[in-house]
Design an enzyme around this catalytic site. Structure first.
Site, PDB file in Angstrom:
ATOM      1  N   CYS A   1       0.834  -1.209   0.000  1.00 20.55           N
ATOM      2  CA  CYS A   1       0.000   0.000   0.000  1.00 20.55           C
ATOM      3  C   CYS A   1       0.872   1.263   0.000  1.00 20.55           C
ATOM      4  O   CYS A   1       2.072   1.207   0.290  1.00 20.55           O
ATOM      5  CB  CYS A   1      -0.973  -0.021   1.183  1.00 20.55           C
TER       6      CYS A   1
ATOM      7  N   HIS B   1       1.588  -2.773   8.908  1.00 22.89           N
ATOM      8  CA  HIS B   1       0.395  -2.598   8.066  1.00 22.89           C
ATOM      9  C   HIS B   1      -0.802  -3.326   8.655  1.00 22.89           C
ATOM     10  O   HIS B   1      -0.787  -4.534   8.825  1.00 22.89           O
ATOM     11  CB  HIS B   1       0.643  -3.134   6.648  1.00 22.89           C
TER      12      HIS B   1
ATOM     13  N   ASN C   1     -10.321   7.635   9.778  1.00 23.60           N
ATOM     14  CA  ASN C   1     -11.438   7.236   8.932  1.00 23.60           C
ATOM     15  C   ASN C   1     -11.422   5.731   8.695  1.00 23.60           C
ATOM     16  O   ASN C   1     -10.360   5.123   8.596  1.00 23.60           O
ATOM     17  CB  ASN C   1     -11.358   7.973   7.586  1.00 23.60           C
TER      18      ASN C   1
ATOM     19  N   THR D   1      -9.490   6.501   2.327  1.00 21.75           N
ATOM     20  CA  THR D   1      -8.941   6.307   0.980  1.00 21.75           C
ATOM     21  C   THR D   1      -7.670   5.457   0.995  1.00 21.75           C
ATOM     22  O   THR D   1      -7.298   4.907  -0.037  1.00 21.75           O
ATOM     23  CB  THR D   1      -8.643   7.655   0.293  1.00 21.75           C
TER      24      THR D   1
ATOM     25  N   HIS E   1      -4.523   1.638   5.281  1.00 21.10           N
ATOM     26  CA  HIS E   1      -3.435   1.376   6.239  1.00 21.10           C
ATOM     27  C   HIS E   1      -3.724   2.330   7.389  1.00 21.10           C
ATOM     28  O   HIS E   1      -3.743   3.549   7.169  1.00 21.10           O
ATOM     29  CB  HIS E   1      -2.087   1.668   5.551  1.00 21.10           C
TER      30      HIS E   1
ATOM     31  N   HIS F   1      -4.203   5.012   9.955  1.00 24.75           N
ATOM     32  CA  HIS F   1      -3.471   6.265  10.181  1.00 24.75           C
ATOM     33  C   HIS F   1      -4.371   7.204  10.966  1.00 24.75           C
ATOM     34  O   HIS F   1      -5.600   7.142  10.877  1.00 24.75           O
ATOM     35  CB  HIS F   1      -3.038   6.914   8.860  1.00 24.75           C
TER      36      HIS F   1
ATOM     37  N   HIS G   1      -5.223  11.087  11.520  1.00 22.71           N
ATOM     38  CA  HIS G   1      -5.089  12.482  11.094  1.00 22.71           C
ATOM     39  C   HIS G   1      -4.916  13.351  12.334  1.00 22.71           C
ATOM     40  O   HIS G   1      -5.656  13.188  13.322  1.00 22.71           O
ATOM     41  CB  HIS G   1      -6.349  12.956  10.357  1.00 22.71           C
TER      42      HIS G   1
HETATM   43  P1  AMP Z   1      -7.998   8.817   4.496  1.00 20.29           P
HETATM   44  O1  AMP Z   1      -8.809   9.416   3.383  1.00 20.29           O
HETATM   45  O2  AMP Z   1      -8.557   9.007   5.851  1.00 20.29           O
HETATM   46  O3  AMP Z   1      -7.664   7.362   4.181  1.00 20.29           O
HETATM   47  O4  AMP Z   1      -6.645   9.628   4.527  1.00 20.29           O
HETATM   48  C1  AMP Z   1      -5.637   9.482   3.587  1.00 20.29           C
HETATM   49  C2  AMP Z   1      -4.852  10.743   3.599  1.00 20.29           C
HETATM   50  O5  AMP Z   1      -3.601  10.495   3.007  1.00 20.29           O
HETATM   51  C3  AMP Z   1      -5.496  11.889   2.815  1.00 20.29           C
HETATM   52  O6  AMP Z   1      -5.694  13.008   3.696  1.00 20.29           O
HETATM   53  C4  AMP Z   1      -4.468  12.189   1.733  1.00 20.29           C
HETATM   54  O7  AMP Z   1      -4.365  13.591   1.454  1.00 20.29           O
HETATM   55  C5  AMP Z   1      -3.199  11.637   2.326  1.00 20.29           C
HETATM   56  N1  AMP Z   1      -2.182  11.221   1.370  1.00 20.29           N
HETATM   57  C6  AMP Z   1      -2.340  10.419   0.308  1.00 20.29           C
HETATM   58  N2  AMP Z   1      -1.172  10.229  -0.327  1.00 20.29           N
HETATM   59  C7  AMP Z   1      -0.235  10.921   0.381  1.00 20.29           C
HETATM   60  C8  AMP Z   1       1.158  11.127   0.242  1.00 20.29           C
HETATM   61  N3  AMP Z   1       1.853  10.577  -0.755  1.00 20.29           N
HETATM   62  N4  AMP Z   1       1.792  11.926   1.147  1.00 20.29           N
HETATM   63  C9  AMP Z   1       1.097  12.494   2.156  1.00 20.29           C
HETATM   64  N5  AMP Z   1      -0.221  12.318   2.351  1.00 20.29           N
HETATM   65  C10 AMP Z   1      -0.892  11.551   1.480  1.00 20.29           C
HETATM   66 ZN    ZN Z   2       0.413  -0.480   4.334  1.00 13.82          ZN
END
Ligand code: AMP
Ligand code: ZN
Length: 111
Positions: A2, A44, A84, A92, A95, A97, A99
């Site tokens: 991922c 992961h 989320n 989106t 993995h 995370h 915020h």
């Molecule tokens: P979520 O939609 O809660 O899964 O959060 C995914 C977050 O990852 C979103 O806020 C994206 O802007 C962020 N994101 C995606 N790709 C990258 C990247 N390469 N570097 C930093 N943030 C990223």
């Molecule tokens: Zn991952």
């Protein structure tokens, strides 16, 4: 693999503000607040429904570390943590995370 595993492995560049053996904290590429970081465990797993005891202990360490970094991240006036999950949560990246949003007064509605 991922996208966050690739960031953890330095296969994709990121704006990393912290790293240890358990996690990274990076700046979100599409910030939703003046300060928008992502706390990403190196292990992961998709979301909290895949949480094992081992990963729960790992996340406890991540949160404890984060608690010591509030000032250096510019979050001394407060912040919001969001994680989320799934389609309704608009996740989106599958993995887990966290915020970290702050650096300004946030909307009093959460969404
Ligand atoms: P979520 O939609 O809660 O899964 O959060 C995914 C977050 O990852 C979103 O806020 C994206 O802007 C962020 N994101 C995606 N790709 C990258 C990247 N390469 N570097 C930093 N943030 C990223
Ligand atoms: Zn991952």
């Amino acid at each position: 693999m991922c996208i966050f595993c690739k960031i953890v492995n330095n296969e994709i560049p990121s704006d990393k503000v912290y790293e240890d053996e358990k996690m990274i904290i990076i700046k979100d590429i599409n910030p939703q607040a003046k300060k928008h970081y992502l706390m990403i465990p190196k292990a992961h797993f998709a979301d909290i429904t895949e949480m094992s005891k081992e990963n729960a202990l790992l996340m406890a360490d991540c949160f404890m570390k984060l608690a010591t970094m509030v000032d250096e991240l510019g979050l001394e006036d407060g912040f919001r943590l969001v994680s989320n999950k799934g389609v309704n949560g608009c996740q989106t990246v599958p993995h887990l995370h966290i915020h970290i949003l702050g650096g300004e007064k946030l909307d009093d509605k959460m969404c």
